[in-house]
Design an enzyme around this catalytic site. Structure first.
Site, PDB file in Angstrom:
ATOM      1  N   HIS A 149       1.023  -1.212   0.031  1.00  0.00           N
ATOM      2  CA  HIS A 149      -0.043   0.134  -0.045  1.00  0.00           C
ATOM      3  C   HIS A 149       0.833   1.386   0.144  1.00  0.00           C
ATOM      4  O   HIS A 149       1.883   1.241   0.512  1.00  0.00           O
ATOM      5  CB  HIS A 149      -0.756  -0.079   1.325  1.00  0.00           C
ATOM      6  CG  HIS A 149      -2.245  -0.706   0.985  1.00  0.00           C
ATOM      7  ND1 HIS A 149      -2.882  -1.264   2.019  1.00  0.00           N
ATOM      8  CD2 HIS A 149      -2.767  -1.260  -0.106  1.00  0.00           C
ATOM      9  CE1 HIS A 149      -4.247  -1.759   1.531  1.00  0.00           C
ATOM     10  NE2 HIS A 149      -4.057  -1.720  -0.004  1.00  0.00           N
ATOM     11  N   HIS A 197      -4.997  -8.420   6.150  1.00  0.00           N
ATOM     12  CA  HIS A 197      -5.218  -7.180   5.594  1.00  0.00           C
ATOM     13  C   HIS A 197      -5.686  -7.339   4.166  1.00  0.00           C
ATOM     14  O   HIS A 197      -6.061  -8.407   3.752  1.00  0.00           O
ATOM     15  CB  HIS A 197      -3.737  -6.200   5.668  1.00  0.00           C
ATOM     16  CG  HIS A 197      -4.158  -4.911   5.473  1.00  0.00           C
ATOM     17  ND1 HIS A 197      -5.252  -4.330   5.975  1.00  0.00           N
ATOM     18  CD2 HIS A 197      -3.644  -3.935   4.572  1.00  0.00           C
ATOM     19  CE1 HIS A 197      -5.301  -2.865   5.613  1.00  0.00           C
ATOM     20  NE2 HIS A 197      -3.873  -2.696   4.716  1.00  0.00           N
ATOM     21  N   ASP A 249       0.815   4.218   1.459  1.00  0.00           N
ATOM     22  CA  ASP A 249       1.490   4.814   2.775  1.00  0.00           C
ATOM     23  C   ASP A 249       2.458   3.804   3.518  1.00  0.00           C
ATOM     24  O   ASP A 249       3.130   4.358   4.411  1.00  0.00           O
ATOM     25  CB  ASP A 249       0.380   5.012   3.573  1.00  0.00           C
ATOM     26  CG  ASP A 249      -0.458   3.782   3.979  1.00  0.00           C
ATOM     27  OD1 ASP A 249      -0.639   3.028   3.313  1.00  0.00           O
ATOM     28  OD2 ASP A 249      -1.049   3.480   5.195  1.00  0.00           O
ATOM     29  N   HIS A 272      -0.306   3.990  13.497  1.00  0.00           N
ATOM     30  CA  HIS A 272      -1.313   3.789  12.519  1.00  0.00           C
ATOM     31  C   HIS A 272      -2.552   4.649  12.631  1.00  0.00           C
ATOM     32  O   HIS A 272      -3.666   4.106  12.311  1.00  0.00           O
ATOM     33  CB  HIS A 272      -1.260   2.456  11.948  1.00  0.00           C
ATOM     34  CG  HIS A 272      -1.826   2.238  10.459  1.00  0.00           C
ATOM     35  ND1 HIS A 272      -3.096   2.449  10.088  1.00  0.00           N
ATOM     36  CD2 HIS A 272      -0.891   2.574   9.411  1.00  0.00           C
ATOM     37  CE1 HIS A 272      -3.017   2.036   8.930  1.00  0.00           C
ATOM     38  NE2 HIS A 272      -1.827   2.385   8.118  1.00  0.00           N
TER      39      HIS A 272
END
Length: 304
Positions: A65, A143, A67, A271
């Protein structure tokens, strides 16, 4: 004890804010630096942290991902401009290998050092890095795409010498390595001096686990044996649990439940969703379940 620290470079979630950068941190252990995730702005955060670029040996990417990975190619380019010559090892899900090579060909074709890619199988718990002092082990997470946590675990150290006992028994210094390894000493007269009289126990083994991003996994506790400090994502509070379920993230309470059930000594939560202007609500929720919880924050260092 040898240094074992975690330097937080970014502890926000997908949307960066004025206070938080996307995910990145550096694990410092026995003089080596290892990066975990590399979101946008990571190289600027390294500058602010005063860490030494040249000591960064490897980067571990949990999942693809943006980020968690979009800062990597810029950092690789900067290392080239600084004259780096030692290889940089990148451990990431196998699917990232093709994209990384495209980025290197496009932006970093004249590097004077090698970028070595190591594909990670995110479905397995296995050791992917090992040297004389530590191992790095993967932990499968849950995830929206293949995702892995990482455990940095010290190897057992040597026993500590009691200098006064060496002097008392006239033991030559040439025997120090044998004593550190646990051997007894036999004097020239044949007397055996037990090792535990001459030495003390080695330092306790420390281990740090990084678990971000993931839905709450009750079984995760079984994969966290012997963890000293756990970093676990806490994107939401319980009042937004529906979003945690939808996007496969964890709440602060769920992170604390994992820490409690795994019997870790300390929990660092991070996070954070950009929705929270004050993360103390997340901290309070976690501490109701696991008291020894702290908030991650940029440019802070945590001893393991």
């Amino acid at each position: 004890m040898q240094p074992f620290k975690v330097h937080i470079l970014g502890c926000g979630s997908a949307l960066p804010t004025k206070r938080h950068n996307p995910s990145s941190q550096i694990v410092e252990i026995r003089g080596k630096l290892f990066m975990v995730d590399c979101g946008e702005g990571t190289q600027a955060q390294i500058r602010r942290s005063h860490l030494n670029f040249t000591k960064l040996y490897a980067v571990f990417i949990s999942h693809i991902h943006g980020d968690h990975v979009l800062g990597l190619i810029g950092m690789i380019s900067t290392f080239g401009l600084q004259g780096r010559t030692s290889p940089l090892h990148v451990y990431a899900p196998a699917t990232y290998g093709t994209l990384l090579q495209m980025e290197l060909d496009m932006f970093c074709s004249t590097l004077d050092y090698e970028v070595v890619f190591h594909p990670v199988d995110t479905s397995k718990q296995t050791i992917i890095y090992e040297d004389r002092s530590l191992t790095v082990e993967t932990i499968p997470l849950n995830h929206r795409m293949p995702c892995s946590g990482f455990v940095f675990r010290e190897k057992a150290g040597h026993r500590h010498i009691k200098p006064e006992m060496l002097a008392f028994y006239n033991i030559p210094r040439s025997q120090i390595n044998n004593l550190r390894a646990g051997y007894d000493w036999t004097s020239p007269e044949g007397e055996v001096i037990p090792n535990n009289i001459l030495t003390t126990d080695p330092d306790p083994i420390r281990a740090y686990a990084y678990c971000s991003d993931t839905r709450y996994m009750p079984s995760l506790k079984d994969r966290l044996n012997g963890i000293t400090t756990l970093y676990h994502e806490a994107t939401y509070c319980e009042d937004m649990k529906d979003k945690a379920i939808k996007y496969l993230h964890s709440t602060a309470r769920e992170a604390a439940m994992t820490a409690r059930d795994a019997k870790v000594q300390k929990l660092i939560i991070g996070h954070f969703s950009q929705r929270y202007l004050d993360e103390t609500v997340l901290l309070k929720e976690a501490q109701e379940v696991f008291v020894n919880t702290v908030l991650a924050d940029e440019n802070k260092t945590y001893n393991i």
